[in-house]
Scaffold this motif. Structure first.
Motif, PDB file in Angstrom:
ATOM      1  N   VAL A  59     -44.465   4.382  18.850  1.00  0.00           N
ATOM      2  CA  VAL A  59     -45.767   4.683  18.235  1.00  0.00           C
ATOM      3  C   VAL A  59     -46.608   3.420  18.235  1.00  0.00           C
ATOM      4  CG1 VAL A  59     -46.942   5.329  16.091  1.00  0.00           C
ATOM      5  CG2 VAL A  59     -44.886   6.562  16.811  1.00  0.00           C
ATOM      6  N   ARG A  60     -47.751   3.499  18.889  1.00  0.00           N
ATOM      7  CA  ARG A  60     -48.606   2.303  18.969  1.00  0.00           C
ATOM      8  C   ARG A  60     -49.898   2.438  18.175  1.00  0.00           C
ATOM      9  NH1 ARG A  60     -48.119  -0.218  25.030  1.00  0.00           N
ATOM     10  NH2 ARG A  60     -45.843  -0.369  25.095  1.00  0.00           N
ATOM     11  N   VAL A  61     -50.343   3.682  17.946  1.00  0.00           N
ATOM     12  CA  VAL A  61     -51.574   3.920  17.187  1.00  0.00           C
ATOM     13  C   VAL A  61     -51.360   5.162  16.328  1.00  0.00           C
ATOM     14  CG1 VAL A  61     -54.058   4.482  17.356  1.00  0.00           C
ATOM     15  CG2 VAL A  61     -53.023   2.955  19.039  1.00  0.00           C
ATOM     16  N   VAL A  62     -51.950   5.169  15.126  1.00  0.00           N
ATOM     17  CA  VAL A  62     -51.834   6.327  14.232  1.00  0.00           C
ATOM     18  C   VAL A  62     -53.226   6.880  13.919  1.00  0.00           C
ATOM     19  CG1 VAL A  62     -51.176   7.039  11.884  1.00  0.00           C
ATOM     20  CG2 VAL A  62     -49.621   5.619  13.224  1.00  0.00           C
ATOM     21  N   ILE A  63     -53.305   8.215  13.920  1.00  0.00           N
ATOM     22  CA  ILE A  63     -54.534   8.917  13.511  1.00  0.00           C
ATOM     23  C   ILE A  63     -54.234   9.600  12.173  1.00  0.00           C
ATOM     24  CG2 ILE A  63     -56.092  10.830  14.058  1.00  0.00           C
ATOM     25  CD1 ILE A  63     -55.403  10.355  17.045  1.00  0.00           C
ATOM     26  N   LEU A  64     -55.199   9.544  11.269  1.00  0.00           N
ATOM     27  CA  LEU A  64     -55.072  10.230   9.984  1.00  0.00           C
ATOM     28  C   LEU A  64     -56.190  11.263   9.899  1.00  0.00           C
ATOM     29  CD1 LEU A  64     -53.534  10.047   7.222  1.00  0.00           C
ATOM     30  CD2 LEU A  64     -55.375   8.556   6.464  1.00  0.00           C
ATOM     31  N   THR A  65     -55.840  12.524   9.602  1.00  0.00           N
ATOM     32  CA  THR A  65     -56.878  13.551   9.484  1.00  0.00           C
ATOM     33  C   THR A  65     -56.460  14.584   8.448  1.00  0.00           C
ATOM     34  OG1 THR A  65     -58.374  14.949  10.792  1.00  0.00           O
ATOM     35  CG2 THR A  65     -56.027  15.082  11.354  1.00  0.00           C
ATOM     36  N   GLY A  66     -57.324  15.594   8.246  1.00  0.00           N
ATOM     37  CA  GLY A  66     -57.038  16.620   7.240  1.00  0.00           C
ATOM     38  C   GLY A  66     -56.892  17.989   7.877  1.00  0.00           C
ATOM     39  N   ALA A  67     -56.045  18.833   7.280  1.00  0.00           N
ATOM     40  CA  ALA A  67     -55.853  20.194   7.804  1.00  0.00           C
ATOM     41  C   ALA A  67     -57.039  21.083   7.407  1.00  0.00           C
ATOM     42  CB  ALA A  67     -54.559  20.768   7.256  1.00  0.00           C
ATOM     43  N   GLY A  68     -57.312  22.075   8.231  1.00  0.00           N
ATOM     44  CA  GLY A  68     -58.365  23.039   7.922  1.00  0.00           C
ATOM     45  C   GLY A  68     -59.722  22.560   8.394  1.00  0.00           C
ATOM     46  N   GLU A  69     -60.704  23.444   8.181  1.00  0.00           N
ATOM     47  CA  GLU A  69     -62.052  23.203   8.698  1.00  0.00           C
ATOM     48  C   GLU A  69     -62.905  22.392   7.732  1.00  0.00           C
ATOM     49  OE1 GLU A  69     -63.620  25.395  11.576  1.00  0.00           O
ATOM     50  OE2 GLU A  69     -61.529  24.848  12.012  1.00  0.00           O
ATOM     51  N   LYS A  70     -62.479  22.391   6.452  1.00  0.00           N
ATOM     52  CA  LYS A  70     -63.436  21.972   5.426  1.00  0.00           C
ATOM     53  C   LYS A  70     -63.342  20.512   5.010  1.00  0.00           C
ATOM     54  CE  LYS A  70     -65.072  24.253   1.410  1.00  0.00           C
ATOM     55  NZ  LYS A  70     -64.869  25.203   0.312  1.00  0.00           N
ATOM     56  N   ALA A  71     -62.113  19.994   4.970  1.00  0.00           N
ATOM     57  CA  ALA A  71     -61.967  18.687   4.314  1.00  0.00           C
ATOM     58  C   ALA A  71     -61.068  17.734   5.099  1.00  0.00           C
ATOM     59  CB  ALA A  71     -61.381  18.859   2.907  1.00  0.00           C
ATOM     60  N   PRO A 125     -52.863  -0.258  14.831  1.00  0.00           N
ATOM     61  CA  PRO A 125     -54.173   0.359  14.600  1.00  0.00           C
ATOM     62  C   PRO A 125     -54.046   1.754  13.971  1.00  0.00           C
ATOM     63  CG  PRO A 125     -54.077  -0.646  16.778  1.00  0.00           C
ATOM     64  CD  PRO A 125     -52.678  -0.667  16.239  1.00  0.00           C
ATOM     65  N   ILE A 126     -54.935   2.037  13.027  1.00  0.00           N
ATOM     66  CA  ILE A 126     -54.937   3.340  12.355  1.00  0.00           C
ATOM     67  C   ILE A 126     -56.381   3.827  12.264  1.00  0.00           C
ATOM     68  CG2 ILE A 126     -54.698   2.158  10.101  1.00  0.00           C
ATOM     69  CD1 ILE A 126     -53.299   4.729   9.090  1.00  0.00           C
ATOM     70  N   ALA A 136     -55.656   6.698  22.485  1.00  0.00           N
ATOM     71  CA  ALA A 136     -54.883   6.489  23.717  1.00  0.00           C
ATOM     72  C   ALA A 136     -55.351   5.221  24.425  1.00  0.00           C
ATOM     73  CB  ALA A 136     -55.010   7.705  24.628  1.00  0.00           C
ATOM     74  N   ALA A 137     -56.658   4.993  24.410  1.00  0.00           N
ATOM     75  CA  ALA A 137     -57.182   3.776  25.055  1.00  0.00           C
ATOM     76  C   ALA A 137     -56.616   2.540  24.344  1.00  0.00           C
ATOM     77  CB  ALA A 137     -58.706   3.767  25.019  1.00  0.00           C
ATOM     78  N   ILE A 138     -56.600   2.564  23.020  1.00  0.00           N
ATOM     79  CA  ILE A 138     -56.076   1.410  22.264  1.00  0.00           C
ATOM     80  C   ILE A 138     -54.569   1.285  22.484  1.00  0.00           C
ATOM     81  CG2 ILE A 138     -55.746   0.454  19.939  1.00  0.00           C
ATOM     82  CD1 ILE A 138     -58.407   1.832  19.161  1.00  0.00           C
ATOM     83  N   ALA A 139     -53.889   2.445  22.565  1.00  0.00           N
ATOM     84  CA  ALA A 139     -52.422   2.433  22.731  1.00  0.00           C
ATOM     85  C   ALA A 139     -51.999   1.843  24.071  1.00  0.00           C
ATOM     86  CB  ALA A 139     -51.866   3.843  22.573  1.00  0.00           C
ATOM     87  N   SER A 140     -52.938   1.772  25.030  1.00  0.00           N
ATOM     88  CA  SER A 140     -52.575   1.203  26.341  1.00  0.00           C
ATOM     89  C   SER A 140     -52.650  -0.331  26.333  1.00  0.00           C
ATOM     90  CB  SER A 140     -53.505   1.750  27.432  1.00  0.00           C
ATOM     91  OG  SER A 140     -54.788   1.161  27.313  1.00  0.00           O
TER      92      SER A 140
END
Ligand code: COA
Length: 261
Positions: free
Chosen positions: A49-61, A100-101, A198-202
């Motif tokens: 794992v070189r980069v992590v993305i943090l997001t939320g489930a669903g459409e709203k939040a 990176p996150i 992906a660009a950062i992970a390279s």
């Protein structure tokens, strides 16, 4: 891998943590914060794992803040314990995470949600996102770093305005303020963030790690100390196999293949 409160997926060298309480607009309760800390700890030690993305489930939040339900009836001593427990301090875990996150802000990004996004390195928002620090409306102040990170990102005047009023801003206003780096149509958010990740992970994981360490020092240490740290880390990275590969690949007119050594 999945548990109740977060979902985890990996694609290539990029891992995504999705806060998974859409019926509560992904509000951060203690188990959710602890799950984020645990996941980041695991990713820290996973060379795949070189980069992590943090997001939320669903459409709203993305995250609509701390779980307000937990405040009711909690004693000050308990609240102090929770906020100071490293196992549940997702804000510090994101800030200190040595890779990176990126926050993919897909909707309401309020209170502790905005604070967690600000503890990430980069914030990209959907055009539907709304951001703010509404703690004042509950008679509170931010407790996840908002009073410190918001002024550093947007300047004192706009930080005071957002913190004093609790008003939400649109994604476009957040872009103008410097609270997010980019705004994209909702449907393009994850593809855009994944492409950036992906660009950062390279890139060289060694160099990325020390860029992050030096940049973190820029808001913590006096300038001379930060500059000295930068030069020291430059010397350290100069000895890496990745640096040799990067220079060789440039001279041989090919793409580098960084191994993280
Ligand atoms: N903590 C706990 N539950 C929350 C929450 C939070 N921070 N934010 C939203 N929820 C819950 C709501 O209570 C509701 O649950 P219910 O269906 O069981 O009643 C559900 O999520 C949906 O929220 P709702 O308020 O009905 O959606 P909305 O579209 O009308 O309003 C917001 C959206 C974001 C404006 C509103 O939910 C809100 O103001 N949330 C609190 C934001 C906040 O103050 N955060 C800082 C906390 S310190």
């Amino acid at each position: 891998m999945a548990d109740d409160t977060i979902l985890i997926s990996t694609e290539g060298r990029v891992a995504t943590i999705t806060i998974n309480r859409p019926d509560k607009l992904n509000a951060l309760n203690e188990p959710t914060r602890a799950a984020i800390v645990t996941a980041l700890h695991k990713f820290e030690h996973d060379p795949e794992v070189r980069v992590v993305i943090l997001t939320g489930a669903g459409e709203k939040a993305f995250i609509a803040g701390a779980d307000i339900g937990e405040f009711d009836g909690r004693t000050p001593v308990d609240q102090f314990r929770v906020m100071n427990s490293p196992e549940a301090n997702a804000f510090e875990a994101a800030d200190r995470f040595p890779k990176p996150i990126i926050a993919a802000i897909n909707g309401f990004c309020l209170g502790g949600g905005c604070e967690l996004a600000m503890a990430c390195d980069i914030r990209i928002a959907s055009d539907r996102a709304k951001l703010g620090q509404p703690e004042i409306n509950l008679g509170l102040l931010p407790g996840g770093g908002g009073t410190q990170r918001l002024p550093r990102l947007v300047g004192l005047g706009d930080a005071y305005r957002l913190l004093y009023t609790g008003d939400m801003v649109t994604a476009d206003e957040a872009l103008r303020l410097g609270l997010v780096s980019e705004v994209v149509p909702a449907a393009d958010l994850m593809p855009r963030v994944k492409a950036l990740a992906a660009a950062i992970a390279s890139k060289s994981p060694v160099a990325l790690r020390y860029i992050k360490e030096a940049v973190r020092a820029s808001v913590r240490a006096p300038m001379d100390e930060g500059l000295r740290l930068e030069r020291t880390l430059f010397g350290l990275v100069f000895s890496s196999a990745d640096m040799k590969e990067g220079v060789k690949a440039f001279l041989e007119k090919r793409k580098p293949d960084f191994q993280g050594r």
